[in-house]
Design a protein around this motif. Structure first.
Motif, PDB file in Angstrom:
ATOM      1  N   GLU A   1       0.999  -0.847  -0.055  1.00 23.38           N
ATOM      2  CA  GLU A   1      -0.079   0.233  -0.310  1.00 23.38           C
ATOM      3  C   GLU A   1       0.747   1.168  -0.208  1.00 23.38           C
ATOM      4  OE1 GLU A   1      -2.684   0.414   3.582  1.00 23.38           O
ATOM      5  OE2 GLU A   1      -4.062  -2.065   2.393  1.00 23.38           O
ATOM      6  N   SER A   2       2.002   0.731   0.733  1.00 18.92           N
ATOM      7  CA  SER A   2       2.816   2.670   0.412  1.00 18.92           C
ATOM      8  C   SER A   2       2.978   2.474  -1.103  1.00 18.92           C
ATOM      9  CB  SER A   2       3.901   2.239   1.898  1.00 18.92           C
ATOM     10  OG  SER A   2       4.725   3.029   2.218  1.00 18.92           O
TER      11      SER A   2
ATOM     12  N   ARG B   1       0.494   4.132  -2.941  1.00 11.98           N
ATOM     13  CA  ARG B   1       1.109   5.739  -2.383  1.00 11.98           C
ATOM     14  C   ARG B   1       1.750   6.139  -3.580  1.00 11.98           C
ATOM     15  NH1 ARG B   1      -0.105   3.819   2.700  1.00 11.98           N
ATOM     16  NH2 ARG B   1       1.227   4.132   3.361  1.00 11.98           N
TER      17      ARG B   1
ATOM     18  N   HIS C   1       0.876   6.907  -7.369  1.00  8.21           N
ATOM     19  CA  HIS C   1       0.246   7.914  -7.063  1.00  8.21           C
ATOM     20  C   HIS C   1       1.334   8.566  -7.277  1.00  8.21           C
ATOM     21  CE1 HIS C   1      -3.250   6.203  -7.421  1.00  8.21           C
ATOM     22  NE2 HIS C   1      -3.881   5.164  -6.079  1.00  8.21           N
TER      23      HIS C   1
END
Length: 256
Positions: free
Chosen positions: A215-216, A219, A222
């Protein structure tokens, strides 16, 4: 644009270089490569530049973060040769690549959400885990994913899955991480992604140690895509300023 250019007015190479912390040799190299229009010469043979050259240099340096050095150079070369259609085609390709990267990210996130919604016990049981616990073989895994064993073997050759071999039988053995990678690859393949696109994404999952630590990384991904988008906008603004200045003189570089 809030900026007006004069095509007259003499500037030295050092004047252009200082604005951007470059060497004068770099400025000369950019001119020789066609990134800047050809410079004028004094009676003694020294290069002289104008505010138009300064605008070209600003445009090129603004294009680099979004397009990369090679494409930014090609864009400027096309503009200076009067081939604006080619410059716009190159710009379109960079935007298309960014859009494709965004869609890939969305596909990865969608695939991860689907995997995370499935209970771990249910995944293990339905995959047909072997008696050794936490492992399965190619047949049960292929049946669960509704693909052929040959497909799993192709994924292995592409580096998407990396099952170990049973030292006694030589059979492929898929552990929990291999099953996770196969399921993620299956979701991405259903989304139309190629194996050469999927393999590096699976490598990220492995390097992160699973889905949650990824998930990091997502991010960060993104953030990088947003930065590229802003860089493309900033580069377009400077290029438009240069095109306007170039067109105002009716020169060959403008092609108008």
């Amino acid at each position: 644009m809030g900026r007006e250019f004069q095509t007259s007015g003499r500037l030295r190479p050092v004047d252009l270089a200082r604005e951007h912390g470059l060497s004068t040799q770099a400025v000369r190299n950019y001119e020789e490569d066609g990134i800047l229009p050809a410079a004028g010469r004094t009676a003694h043979g020294y290069r002289t530049y104008t505010p138009l050259h300064a605008a070209a240099l600003r445009a090129f340096l603004a294009l680099v973060p979004g397009h990369g050095h090679r494409t930014a150079a090609a864009i400027m070369q096309a503009v200076n040769e009067g081939a604006e259609a080619e410059a716009f085609r190159l710009i379109d390709e960079s935007h298309a690549q960014l859009l494709d990267d965004r869609r890939t990210l969305e596909a990865v996130e969608s695939a991860l959400r689907e995997l995370q919604l499935q209970p771990v016990e249910g995944r293990a049981a339905s995959a047909g885990m072997a008696a050794g616990g936490g492992t399965t073989f190619i047949g049960p895994l292929a049946r669960k994913l509704q693909i052929r064993p040959a497909t799993l073997r192709a994924w292995e050759r592409a580096g998407v899955v990396r099952p170990r071999r049973d030292p006694r039988t030589g059979y492929r053995v898929y552990d929990d991480a291999d099953v996770r990678d196969a399921r993620l690859a299956h979701q991405l393949r259903r989304g139309g992604h190629l194996l050469e696109q999927i393999a590096p994404l699976i490598a990220r999952v492995r390097a992160a140690g699973g889905l949650e630590p990824l998930e990091s990384a997502l991010r960060d991904w993104h953030g990088r895509l947003s930065a590229r988008g802003r860089a493309l906008v900033a580069g377009a603004a400077e290029l438009e300023a240069y095109l306007r200045a170039n067109g105002s003189r009716g020169g060959a570089a403008g092609g108008r």
